[in-house]
Design a protein around this motif. Sequence first.
Motif, PDB file in Angstrom:
ATOM      1  N   PRO A  62       0.790  -1.246   0.000  1.00 25.57           N
ATOM      2  CA  PRO A  62       0.000   0.000   0.000  1.00 25.57           C
ATOM      3  C   PRO A  62       0.808   1.276   0.000  1.00 25.57           C
ATOM      4  O   PRO A  62       0.313   2.318  -0.423  1.00 25.57           O
ATOM      5  CB  PRO A  62      -0.853  -0.111   1.267  1.00 25.57           C
ATOM      6  CG  PRO A  62      -0.971  -1.561   1.509  1.00 25.57           C
ATOM      7  CD  PRO A  62       0.329  -2.152   1.039  1.00 25.57           C
ATOM      8  N   ARG A  65       0.703   2.456  -3.466  1.00 24.27           N
ATOM      9  CA  ARG A  65      -0.603   2.530  -4.135  1.00 24.27           C
ATOM     10  C   ARG A  65      -0.934   3.961  -4.576  1.00 24.27           C
ATOM     11  O   ARG A  65      -1.411   4.179  -5.685  1.00 24.27           O
ATOM     12  CB  ARG A  65      -1.694   1.982  -3.226  1.00 24.27           C
ATOM     13  CG  ARG A  65      -3.072   2.086  -3.873  1.00 24.27           C
ATOM     14  CD  ARG A  65      -4.121   1.307  -3.148  1.00 24.27           C
ATOM     15  NE  ARG A  65      -3.934  -0.089  -3.526  1.00 24.27           N
ATOM     16  CZ  ARG A  65      -3.834  -1.082  -2.655  1.00 24.27           C
ATOM     17  NH1 ARG A  65      -3.903  -0.856  -1.378  1.00 24.27           N
ATOM     18  NH2 ARG A  65      -3.675  -2.316  -3.073  1.00 24.27           N
ATOM     19  N   ASN A  66      -0.656   4.948  -3.718  1.00 26.48           N
ATOM     20  CA  ASN A  66      -0.954   6.338  -4.084  1.00 26.48           C
ATOM     21  C   ASN A  66      -0.167   6.775  -5.309  1.00 26.48           C
ATOM     22  O   ASN A  66      -0.687   7.475  -6.177  1.00 26.48           O
ATOM     23  CB  ASN A  66      -0.656   7.281  -2.915  1.00 26.48           C
ATOM     24  CG  ASN A  66      -1.662   7.150  -1.803  1.00 26.48           C
ATOM     25  OD1 ASN A  66      -2.752   6.621  -2.002  1.00 26.48           O
ATOM     26  ND2 ASN A  66      -1.296   7.607  -0.623  1.00 26.48           N
ATOM     27  N   GLU A  69      -1.783   5.126  -8.362  1.00 26.53           N
ATOM     28  CA  GLU A  69      -3.057   5.774  -8.700  1.00 26.53           C
ATOM     29  C   GLU A  69      -2.834   7.162  -9.297  1.00 26.53           C
ATOM     30  O   GLU A  69      -3.529   7.553 -10.235  1.00 26.53           O
ATOM     31  CB  GLU A  69      -3.943   5.837  -7.461  1.00 26.53           C
ATOM     32  CG  GLU A  69      -4.458   4.471  -7.046  1.00 26.53           C
ATOM     33  CD  GLU A  69      -5.184   4.475  -5.706  1.00 26.53           C
ATOM     34  OE1 GLU A  69      -5.198   5.528  -5.013  1.00 26.53           O
ATOM     35  OE2 GLU A  69      -5.732   3.411  -5.349  1.00 26.53           O
TER      36      GLU A  69
END
Length: 122
Positions: A62, A65-66, A69
Amino acid sequence: MTSHIAAPDPAAEDPRLLALRDLLNDERIAIRTGDFARLGDLVARKEKAMADMQALPASRIPALRNRIEENQRLIEAALNGFRSARSRIDQIAASVRSCTTYDRNGQSQQISLDSPAIERRA
């Protein structure tokens, strides 16, 4: 007195995460600067890095993940820009080849500028 200790960056713990983080940063820079030719190489390298990530526990991923994205949003925005530009170019090209006129009843009709029906006077 309490001291605040920053949480360690999960990417710093594993060279695979570091490599993917660096690739995502390179990809972001390429997208933002319009260096789209470079993306092909980065995609191949990113796919390999993502395959290497399969061995990691999901709880470790995670942190990136940012970044993933954000890059996806940048790519989508760039594609939308390309589509808009292409549409505008097509509109301009069509306006050069034809002309829309209206008759006395308000009905529109296309006149091709290549048509022999157009009389050109000198």
